[in-house]
Design an enzyme around this catalytic site. Structure first.
Site, PDB file in Angstrom:
ATOM      1  N   SER A   1       0.838  -1.194   0.000  1.00  0.00           N
ATOM      2  CA  SER A   1       0.000   0.000   0.000  1.00  0.00           C
ATOM      3  C   SER A   1       0.873   1.244   0.000  1.00  0.00           C
ATOM      4  O   SER A   1       2.096   1.171   0.179  1.00  0.00           O
ATOM      5  CB  SER A   1      -0.924   0.021   1.228  1.00  0.00           C
TER       6      SER A   1
ATOM      7  N   SER B   1      11.849  10.375   6.820  1.00  0.00           N
ATOM      8  CA  SER B   1      10.735  11.328   6.857  1.00  0.00           C
ATOM      9  C   SER B   1      11.281  12.713   7.141  1.00  0.00           C
ATOM     10  O   SER B   1      12.278  12.866   7.870  1.00  0.00           O
ATOM     11  CB  SER B   1       9.731  10.940   7.947  1.00  0.00           C
TER      12      SER B   1
ATOM     13  N   TYR C   1       7.828   8.920  16.547  1.00  0.00           N
ATOM     14  CA  TYR C   1       7.985   8.724  15.109  1.00  0.00           C
ATOM     15  C   TYR C   1       9.201   9.508  14.590  1.00  0.00           C
ATOM     16  O   TYR C   1      10.038   8.972  13.851  1.00  0.00           O
ATOM     17  CB  TYR C   1       6.718   9.167  14.374  1.00  0.00           C
TER      18      TYR C   1
ATOM     19  N   THR D   1      -1.688   8.983   1.434  1.00  0.00           N
ATOM     20  CA  THR D   1      -1.679   7.530   1.607  1.00  0.00           C
ATOM     21  C   THR D   1      -2.593   7.178   2.779  1.00  0.00           C
ATOM     22  O   THR D   1      -3.213   8.041   3.385  1.00  0.00           O
ATOM     23  CB  THR D   1      -0.256   7.010   1.906  1.00  0.00           C
TER      24      THR D   1
END
Length: 267
Positions: free
Chosen positions: A12, A129, A142, A177
């Site tokens: 995905s 990221s 994160y 997404t």
């Protein structure tokens, strides 16, 4: 001779877009998923792999090399999101996201490096990221996982230089997404002192994803890097202000930059 690519987390989102794009460019493309039977990516060879289970990594890489004789590119994309006040995020969830985003990526790298070293060729692209360049409120864990992967990549590049194996990072900003649906969200507790700020920040994060770029943009950047003889240490892909925020962090005093983030999140 066709190049062989292994992409983790290809069922995905960004991983799926990269896999589909590379198939269209005639790469032999292997994608991984914890449940490949649920995936039906046209032209992509889906294999079972859970980055938190080293035995599945070893088996998948061994099988691909047995079939193809090599792995030319590894795209470390598998990951998960996590949000919540740092004080209230369960330790088990913090450890789980580090196992996925950081330690899992390292395990896959270690599995493919022997064949790359022996052929004195290959490239590893670690998907980090833009959030990994700064500590973001209610996304601190994160940010930490992606920042750690970026720093480790810098060290790995120097250790691999003598073997002609390349490594780089690509840091995406906000992309459209399903990552928000797959995140672990620390619960909004009624008696939490962080409740209102956390709630408002969650809404803002979800909006950013909804308004994000197409994953195809990321796929095209990845392909361009794969064709680069000497890739840069880091690449960033996102809207201008997201990329510019990294430059600002370098030049502004820390407290000034912190104030910008506080204003951005209305904290």
């Amino acid at each position: 001779m066709s190049k062989v690519v292994l992409i983790t987390g290809a069922s995905s989102g960004i991983g799926q877009a990269i896999a589909q794009h590379l198939v269209a460019q005639s790469y032999i493309t292997y994608g991984t998923s914890r449940n490949p039977k649920k995936s039906s990516e046209k032209g992509v060879h889906m294999v079972a792999l859970d980055v938190t289970k080293p035995e599945t990594i070893t088996a998948a890489v061994k099988n691909i090399i047995a079939k193809e004789g090599k792995i030319d590119y590894l795209i470390n994309n598998a990951g998960m999101g996590i949000t919540g006040p740092l004080e209230e995020t369960p330790d088990a969830e913090t450890k789980r996201v580090f196992e996925t985003n950081y330690f899992g990526a390292l395990e896959v790298i270690k599995a493919v490096l022997p064949t790359m070293r022996s052929s004195r060729s290959g490239m590893v692209i670690n998907i980090t990221s833009i959030a990994g360049y700064m500590g973001l409120p209610y996304r601190g864990i994160y940010s930490a996982t992606k920042g750690a992967l970026g720093i480790t990549t810098e060290a790995y590049r120097m250790e691999l230089k003598e073997f002609n194996v390349k490594m780089t990072t690509v840091a995406p900003g906000d992309f459209a997404t399903n990552i928000a649906a797959g995140r672990y969200h620390a619960p909004l507790l009624d008696d939490s002192p962080y409740r209102e700020n956390y709630k408002n920040t969650l809404s803002l994060m979800d909006k950013h994803v909804d308004d994000g770029m197409s994953p195809l943009v990321m796929a095209k950047v990845i392909h361009r890097i794969m064709k680069t003889k000497n890739p840069k240490v880091h690449y960033r892909v996102g809207f201008f202000m997201q990329r510019f925020s990294i430059a600002l962090k370098r030049i502004l005093p820390d407290t000034w930059y912190e104030k910008l983030l506080l204003n951005h999140y209305d904290l």
